[in-house]
Design a protein around this motif. Structure first.
Motif, PDB file in Angstrom:
ATOM      1  N   ASP A 135      -3.427   0.136  -8.230  1.00  0.00           N
ATOM      2  CA  ASP A 135      -2.168  -0.515  -8.613  1.00  0.00           C
ATOM      3  C   ASP A 135      -2.306  -2.042  -8.652  1.00  0.00           C
ATOM      4  O   ASP A 135      -1.707  -2.775  -7.878  1.00  0.00           O
ATOM      5  CB  ASP A 135      -1.055  -0.104  -7.647  1.00  0.00           C
ATOM      6  CG  ASP A 135       0.323  -0.527  -8.137  1.00  0.00           C
ATOM      7  OD1 ASP A 135       0.480  -0.758  -9.354  1.00  0.00           O
ATOM      8  OD2 ASP A 135       1.246  -0.635  -7.292  1.00  0.00           O
ATOM      9  N   PRO A 157      -1.842  -4.890   1.554  1.00  0.00           N
ATOM     10  CA  PRO A 157      -1.275  -3.857   0.855  1.00  0.00           C
ATOM     11  C   PRO A 157       0.116  -4.004   0.914  1.00  0.00           C
ATOM     12  O   PRO A 157       0.615  -4.356   1.017  1.00  0.00           O
ATOM     13  CB  PRO A 157      -2.137  -2.863   1.382  1.00  0.00           C
ATOM     14  CG  PRO A 157      -3.291  -3.271   2.011  1.00  0.00           C
ATOM     15  CD  PRO A 157      -2.885  -4.244   2.433  1.00  0.00           C
ATOM     16  N   GLU A 217      -5.562   1.718   1.989  1.00  0.00           N
ATOM     17  CA  GLU A 217      -4.783   0.525   1.689  1.00  0.00           C
ATOM     18  C   GLU A 217      -4.519  -0.310   2.936  1.00  0.00           C
ATOM     19  O   GLU A 217      -4.729   0.132   4.066  1.00  0.00           O
ATOM     20  CB  GLU A 217      -3.455   0.928   1.030  1.00  0.00           C
ATOM     21  CG  GLU A 217      -3.640   1.607  -0.310  1.00  0.00           C
ATOM     22  CD  GLU A 217      -2.323   1.896  -1.003  1.00  0.00           C
ATOM     23  OE1 GLU A 217      -1.277   1.376  -0.568  1.00  0.00           O
ATOM     24  OE2 GLU A 217      -2.336   2.656  -1.985  1.00  0.00           O
ATOM     25  N   ARG A 264      -3.687   4.396 -13.103  1.00  0.00           N
ATOM     26  CA  ARG A 264      -3.079   3.755 -11.946  1.00  0.00           C
ATOM     27  C   ARG A 264      -1.743   4.442 -11.653  1.00  0.00           C
ATOM     28  O   ARG A 264      -1.159   5.093 -12.516  1.00  0.00           O
ATOM     29  CB  ARG A 264      -2.838   2.270 -12.226  1.00  0.00           C
ATOM     30  CG  ARG A 264      -1.713   2.038 -13.218  1.00  0.00           C
ATOM     31  CD  ARG A 264      -1.721   0.648 -13.796  1.00  0.00           C
ATOM     32  NE  ARG A 264      -0.642   0.483 -14.746  1.00  0.00           N
ATOM     33  CZ  ARG A 264      -0.647   0.961 -15.975  1.00  0.00           C
ATOM     34  NH1 ARG A 264      -1.676   1.667 -16.420  1.00  0.00           N
ATOM     35  NH2 ARG A 264       0.373   0.741 -16.783  1.00  0.00           N
ATOM     36  N   THR A 311      -4.710   6.235   4.402  1.00  0.00           N
ATOM     37  CA  THR A 311      -5.026   5.707   3.070  1.00  0.00           C
ATOM     38  C   THR A 311      -6.177   4.702   3.167  1.00  0.00           C
ATOM     39  O   THR A 311      -6.643   4.368   4.262  1.00  0.00           O
ATOM     40  CB  THR A 311      -3.821   4.979   2.449  1.00  0.00           C
ATOM     41  OG1 THR A 311      -3.660   3.709   3.102  1.00  0.00           O
ATOM     42  CG2 THR A 311      -2.547   5.791   2.593  1.00  0.00           C
ATOM     43  N   ASP A 332      -4.414   3.351  -5.359  1.00  0.00           N
ATOM     44  CA  ASP A 332      -5.516   2.439  -5.064  1.00  0.00           C
ATOM     45  C   ASP A 332      -5.862   1.563  -6.270  1.00  0.00           C
ATOM     46  O   ASP A 332      -6.616   0.595  -6.135  1.00  0.00           O
ATOM     47  CB  ASP A 332      -6.766   3.216  -4.642  1.00  0.00           C
ATOM     48  CG  ASP A 332      -6.580   3.933  -3.303  1.00  0.00           C
ATOM     49  OD1 ASP A 332      -5.667   3.547  -2.544  1.00  0.00           O
ATOM     50  OD2 ASP A 332      -7.353   4.870  -3.022  1.00  0.00           O
ATOM     51  N   PRO A 370      -3.287  -2.510  -2.321  1.00  0.00           N
ATOM     52  CA  PRO A 370      -4.557  -1.826  -2.572  1.00  0.00           C
ATOM     53  C   PRO A 370      -5.700  -2.626  -1.943  1.00  0.00           C
ATOM     54  O   PRO A 370      -5.609  -3.842  -1.777  1.00  0.00           O
ATOM     55  CB  PRO A 370      -4.668  -1.820  -4.103  1.00  0.00           C
ATOM     56  CG  PRO A 370      -3.281  -2.047  -4.598  1.00  0.00           C
ATOM     57  CD  PRO A 370      -2.619  -2.913  -3.570  1.00  0.00           C
ATOM     58  N   TYR A 371      -6.758  -1.924  -1.611  1.00  0.00           N
ATOM     59  CA  TYR A 371      -7.971  -2.558  -1.078  1.00  0.00           C
ATOM     60  C   TYR A 371      -8.796  -3.040  -2.265  1.00  0.00           C
ATOM     61  O   TYR A 371      -9.091  -2.283  -3.165  1.00  0.00           O
ATOM     62  CB  TYR A 371      -8.744  -1.526  -0.256  1.00  0.00           C
ATOM     63  CG  TYR A 371      -9.798  -2.085   0.664  1.00  0.00           C
ATOM     64  CD1 TYR A 371      -9.545  -2.247   2.018  1.00  0.00           C
ATOM     65  CD2 TYR A 371     -11.057  -2.449   0.188  1.00  0.00           C
ATOM     66  CE1 TYR A 371     -10.512  -2.748   2.886  1.00  0.00           C
ATOM     67  CE2 TYR A 371     -12.027  -2.942   1.027  1.00  0.00           C
ATOM     68  CZ  TYR A 371     -11.756  -3.094   2.381  1.00  0.00           C
ATOM     69  OH  TYR A 371     -12.719  -3.594   3.229  1.00  0.00           O
ATOM     70  N   GLY A 384       0.549  -0.621  -4.604  1.00  0.00           N
ATOM     71  CA  GLY A 384      -0.065   0.552  -4.012  1.00  0.00           C
ATOM     72  C   GLY A 384       0.945   1.659  -3.767  1.00  0.00           C
ATOM     73  O   GLY A 384       1.826   1.910  -4.596  1.00  0.00           O
TER      74      GLY A 384
END
Length: 354
Positions: free
Chosen positions: A219, A48, A284, A209, A282, A217, A338-339, A320
């Motif tokens: 992005d 992230p 992330e 986004r 978060t 999340d 982001p994940y 993110g």
């Protein structure tokens, strides 16, 4: 209050193609959405950063620029002809490209703010690493575009393996603007770029986004690029990274990016090996490494990097929350991503079917 739809949308460079009629889609120059190829989904299902775009891009003004091909016929040949070494060198960040006017700050650029928030200082003791300049790898490069003023490269992007071998990945808040181009393994001042200059055709990102809350999340974004003049695809020339769902919050990664020349006068690629962790509160990732200034949004987080091919598995990108890192001074020292889960795989799937 109802949450905005997460239906991805698509944008195309004005190449004369017909606009999609799906009401969930909106025509734009850069961000709209899709996720991972079917083969990739099957394979991966079993298996992230302070770093925003230098500022939001303005309205298209390409038609007034000398030597600029008509938007309807923008090709990689046109991109290479327009983005000469002289133009790349002359391109300069806009007045508000760096948050707070600080050359060492990198901030965020959610879909279209006029200026980007800055990012909080990270204590030096929390920064065990500092990114090092190096010559770069073919699968990672920079984004150039023409808008109200010809700006320097403003985000980082990477080549992702795809069936048509023409796909790049970056942060969702990176908006290339008019007549956008991708320059892999960019060399500042080079008369000829080692892997060419590639015209961006169509882009994919989620409409909702952003860089705050749950929107952060999402992005991330993909874009297709036009083939080279000789017909070769981008991935044939550079190789590509394998899009991979984030395997967990703790990973050893190599992050590669291109700080904007305003933030890093060396104007070279930087690289850092770091260990990721969960960004508290978060979904992330975060990693601590100095040197990821403005311009590094979209930098890939790679695992299993092969130094011979310059490719690996991409499990995140700088982006993110806040556009990729904390607010305030020294924001280059901590980066977010982001994940990667079902949403990015779905976005990829739509992009490769385009």
């Amino acid at each position: 209050m109802a949450r905005p739809s997460t239906e991805p949308t698509r944008s195309t460079a004005p190449t004369g193609s017909t606009e999609p009629t799906d009401p969930a889609r909106v025509r734009r120059r850069w961000s709209h959405a899709a996720t991972a190829a079917l083969g990739m989904v099957v394979c991966l299902a079993t298996a992230p950063a302070g770093h925003a775009a230098e500022s939001a891009r303005g309205a298209a003004a390409g038609a007034a620029r000398p030597g600029l091909a008509p938007a309807a016929s923008w090709t990689s040949r046109d991109a290479a002809a327009y983005w000469t070494s002289e133009r790349m060198a002359a391109a300069a960040p806009g007045r508000d490209d760096t948050p707070g006017g600080s050359a060492s700050a990198s901030g965020t650029a959610a879909a279209a703010p006029a200026a980007e928030p800055a990012k909080p200082a990270a204590p030096a003791a929390q920064v065990p690493n500092t990114a090092q300049h190096f010559d770069g790898v073919p699968s990672v490069g920079v984004l150039f575009s023409v808008d109200g003023d010809a700006r320097t490269h403003h985000c980082t992007a990477s080549v992702v393996h795809s069936p048509h071998r023409n796909l790049i990945l970056t942060a969702g808040h990176c908006n290339p603007g008019t007549h956008a181009a991708f320059v892999p393994q960019y060399r500042s001042g080079a008369t000829t770029q080692p892997y060419g200059v590639w015209a961006i055709e169509e882009s994919f990102a989620y409409d909702d986004r952003g860089t705050t809350g749950d929107k952060a999340d999402l992005d991330f974004a993909f874009a297709t690029v036009a083939p080279a003049e000789d017909g070769r695809s981008l991935e044939e020339v550079t190789g590509g990274n394998l899009l991979t769902p984030t395997p967990g919050y703790t990973n050893d990664v190599t992050v590669i990016g291109y700080p904007n020349v305003r933030n890093d006068p060396a104007d070279r690629a930087v690289r850092c090996d770091a260990r990721t962790a969960r960004l508290t509160g978060t979904r992330e990732l975060r990693m601590d490494c100095g040197g990821f200034y403005g311009g590094t949004s979209g930098s890939p987080w790679l695992t299993d990097l092969d130094d011979e091919t310059g490719t690996g598995r991409v499990i995140g990108v700088i982006g993110g929350l806040n556009g990729g890192g904390p607010k305030g001074p020294h924001n280059d020292r901590t980066s977010y991503s982001p994940y990667f889960g079902g949403k990015i795989l779905s976005l990829y799937s739509r992009a490769v079917r385009s």
